[in-house]
Design an enzyme around this catalytic site. Structure first.
Site, PDB file in Angstrom:
ATOM      1  NE  ARG A 258      -2.294   1.061   3.720  1.00  0.00           N
ATOM      2  CZ  ARG A 258      -1.741   1.599   4.815  1.00  0.00           C
ATOM      3  NH1 ARG A 258      -1.134   2.755   4.792  1.00  0.00           N
ATOM      4  NH2 ARG A 258      -1.773   0.950   5.951  1.00  0.00           N
ATOM      5  CG  HIS A 262      -6.145   2.332   6.196  1.00  0.00           C
ATOM      6  ND1 HIS A 262      -6.324   1.029   5.800  1.00  0.00           N
ATOM      7  CD2 HIS A 262      -7.317   2.708   6.768  1.00  0.00           C
ATOM      8  CE1 HIS A 262      -7.551   0.634   6.123  1.00  0.00           C
ATOM      9  NE2 HIS A 262      -8.168   1.644   6.711  1.00  0.00           N
ATOM     10  CE1 TYR A 271       0.873   2.783   8.749  1.00  0.00           C
ATOM     11  CE2 TYR A 271      -0.386   4.426   9.960  1.00  0.00           C
ATOM     12  CZ  TYR A 271      -0.212   3.641   8.834  1.00  0.00           C
ATOM     13  OH  TYR A 271      -1.091   3.720   7.800  1.00  0.00           O
TER      14      TYR A 271
HETATM   15  C1  LIG Z   1     -15.004  -6.108  11.137  1.00  0.00           C
HETATM   16  C2  LIG Z   1     -14.258  -4.808  11.056  1.00  0.00           C
HETATM   17  N1  LIG Z   1     -13.376  -4.479  12.010  1.00  0.00           N
HETATM   18  C3  LIG Z   1     -12.679  -3.313  11.923  1.00  0.00           C
HETATM   19  C4  LIG Z   1     -12.899  -2.451  10.876  1.00  0.00           C
HETATM   20  C5  LIG Z   1     -12.101  -1.148  10.756  1.00  0.00           C
HETATM   21  N2  LIG Z   1     -11.113  -1.305   9.673  1.00  0.00           N
HETATM   22  C6  LIG Z   1     -11.330  -0.796   8.446  1.00  0.00           C
HETATM   23  S1  LIG Z   1     -10.101  -1.175   7.374  1.00  0.00           S
HETATM   24  C7  LIG Z   1      -9.235  -1.989   8.557  1.00  0.00           C
HETATM   25  C8  LIG Z   1      -7.907  -2.619   8.244  1.00  0.00           C
HETATM   26  C9  LIG Z   1      -8.010  -3.575   7.114  1.00  0.00           C
HETATM   27  O1  LIG Z   1      -6.739  -4.062   6.815  1.00  0.00           O
HETATM   28  P1  LIG Z   1      -6.517  -5.109   5.673  1.00  0.00           P
HETATM   29  O2  LIG Z   1      -7.513  -6.215   5.783  1.00  0.00           O
HETATM   30  O3  LIG Z   1      -5.082  -5.497   5.676  1.00  0.00           O
HETATM   31  O4  LIG Z   1      -6.892  -4.321   4.361  1.00  0.00           O
HETATM   32  P2  LIG Z   1      -6.250  -2.979   3.787  1.00  0.00           P
HETATM   33  O5  LIG Z   1      -7.039  -1.833   4.364  1.00  0.00           O
HETATM   34  O6  LIG Z   1      -4.823  -2.943   4.163  1.00  0.00           O
HETATM   35  O7  LIG Z   1      -6.456  -3.057   2.316  1.00  0.00           O
HETATM   36  C10 LIG Z   1      -9.921  -1.977   9.765  1.00  0.00           C
HETATM   37  C11 LIG Z   1      -9.442  -2.622  11.005  1.00  0.00           C
HETATM   38  C12 LIG Z   1     -13.858  -2.824   9.913  1.00  0.00           C
HETATM   39  N3  LIG Z   1     -14.089  -2.068   8.836  1.00  0.00           N
HETATM   40  N4  LIG Z   1     -14.505  -4.016  10.011  1.00  0.00           N
END
Ligand SMILES: Cc1ncc(C[n+]2csc(CCOP(=O)(O)OP(=O)(O)O)c2C)c(N)n1
Length: 378
Positions: A258, A262, A271
């Site tokens: 990425r 985010h 971070y």
């Molecule tokens: C069930 C749930 N828990 C927490 C969140 C908050 N949240 C949104 S994106 C994210 C991180 C996602 O990381 P990843 O799966 O690695 O995907 P990326 O954003 O890096 O593409 C979190 C914790 C959410 N949307 N849904």
């Protein structure tokens, strides 16, 4: 009573085809013809320029929060490119490259990020689920759809995307478990972009690869250079053919990065280091593929310039269309279920009556969340 090695039938391989200079391994090259290569480049460039424009729109306050997909275009597009129109795709929110390729009008994606419900309604003729916000929930949708495909006896497959963070969620494991046990035609693509907001990949799992999680569920896992569009196409082809021919599900780990934030709500400088980001710059999936196309003389600079101009116009037109959209506040009712059950119909009627009533305290502006009726609806 011996203690001995168990021979596991599954294995994990790593696949990479394009090097950083745009040279392909001739033995592994999927050998796409010039038209196919141009189509892929166009789709990847469109996704990149869309992403850049979305960031600008966010900075100008014209959309809400935005989660860019900079650097992940190949990991999203390759799988979408391989799927047939009748196959199913369940995206997370980092899949604009795949969704645009599958036929989502760009203005719909812009409306989604602008908070309009219509952005969540799948366009007619597209077999995709809407962008999922609950992390990993789309894995279960994909598994359920794959089960449906199997029961119908056809040859369609379902493909779901998930992030590295998403692999820590129960939904991911439940989806893989049911897919393995029932031998479902399911492909799950992990977009391992190394960060789940501020949590690094190493803290998601002590496993050496995320692809090896497939083994526990009795399926094959493959780790792929996710910034290499040729490898993503070749790997997904293999997985989709495997699933389509009734051999069961497959897990692909696309190793990518990425490059940006985010979402526009966070600051990655807090971070991660600039050096880490700089290391990934030469692996940029778009420019790497461009080098390959230029070497093969599939496209030249002039053709790219013309394409850039055409795509810029396409994006401007989509933004104008999205911004001309008149939102309908009743949309959440309309897009929730195919048919409203009586209780929802009742709420809908009550809501409409409220919206039409001249005694509304806010006299025509957006209803307040503190209003007693609104708190019942929330
Ligand atoms: C069930 C749930 N828990 C927490 C969140 C908050 N949240 C949104 S994106 C994210 C991180 C996602 O990381 P990843 O799966 O690695 O995907 P990326 O954003 O890096 O593409 C979190 C914790 C959410 N949307 N849904």
């Amino acid at each position: 009573m011996p203690r001995k090695q168990i021979e596991l039938s599954n294995r994990v391989e790593y696949l990479n085809i394009l090097d950083l200079e745009g040279n392909a391994d001739a033995a592994l090259d999927p050998k796409l013809d010039a038209n196919e290569l141009r189509k892929l480049f166009r789709a990847m460039l469109l996704a990149r320029r869309y992403d850049e424009r979305m960031l600008k729109l966010q900075r100008q306050g014209r959309i809400g929060t935005y989660g860019p997909a900079l650097g992940q275009e190949a990991a999203s597009l390759g799988p979408a490119y391989v799927l047939g129109k009748d196959d199913w795709m369940a995206p997370s929110f980092r899949e604009p490259a795949g969704m645009l390729y599958r036929g989502w009008p760009m203005e719909k994606l812009i409306l989604w990020w602008g908070g309009n419900e219509t952005g969540s309604s799948t366009p007619t003729g597209v077999n995709d689920t809407p962008i999922c916000v609950p992390v990993s929930s789309q894995c279960l949708y994909a598994a359920g759809i794959a089960w449906g495909c199997k029961l119908k006896g056809g040859k369609n497959v379902a493909l779901g995307f998930v992030g590295d963070g998403g692999t820590s969620e129960g939904d991911f494991h439940e989806a893989l478990n049911v897919a393995g046990a029932f031998q479902l035609p399911l492909v799950i693509v992990i977009q391992n972009n190394h960060w789940a907001i501020s949590l690094p990949r190493q803290k998601q799992s002590a496993a050496q690869t995320l692809a090896q999680k497939a083994i526990a569920y009795g399926m094959n896992g493959l780790q792929v250079d996710g910034n290499d569009i040729l490898a993503m196409v070749a790997a997904t082809r293999e997985a989709v053919e495997h699933a389509r021919s009734g051999k069961g599900p497959m897990l692909i780990e696309a190793v990518t990065y990425r490059m940006g934030v985010h979402t526009t709500a966070d600051d990655p400088k807090k971070y991660r280091t600039e050096e880490e980001v700089a290391c990934w710059q030469p692996k940029d999936p778009l420019e790497r593929f461009w080098k390959y196309l230029a070497k093969k003389k599939v496209m030249d600079e002039k053709a790219r310039e013309a394409l850039e101009a055409e795509l810029a116009e396409q994006i401007t037109a989509a933004v104008a269309k999205a911004e001309a959209y008149e939102p309908d506040i009743t949309e959440p009712f309309r897009h929730s279920l195919a048919e409203m059950p009586p209780t929802l119909k009742e709420q809908f009627a009550e809501f409409q009556a409220y919206m039409d009533s001249s005694s509304r305290p806010d006299n025509g502006s957006a209803p307040s969340a503190h209003d007693p009726l609104m708190s019942r609806l929330h």
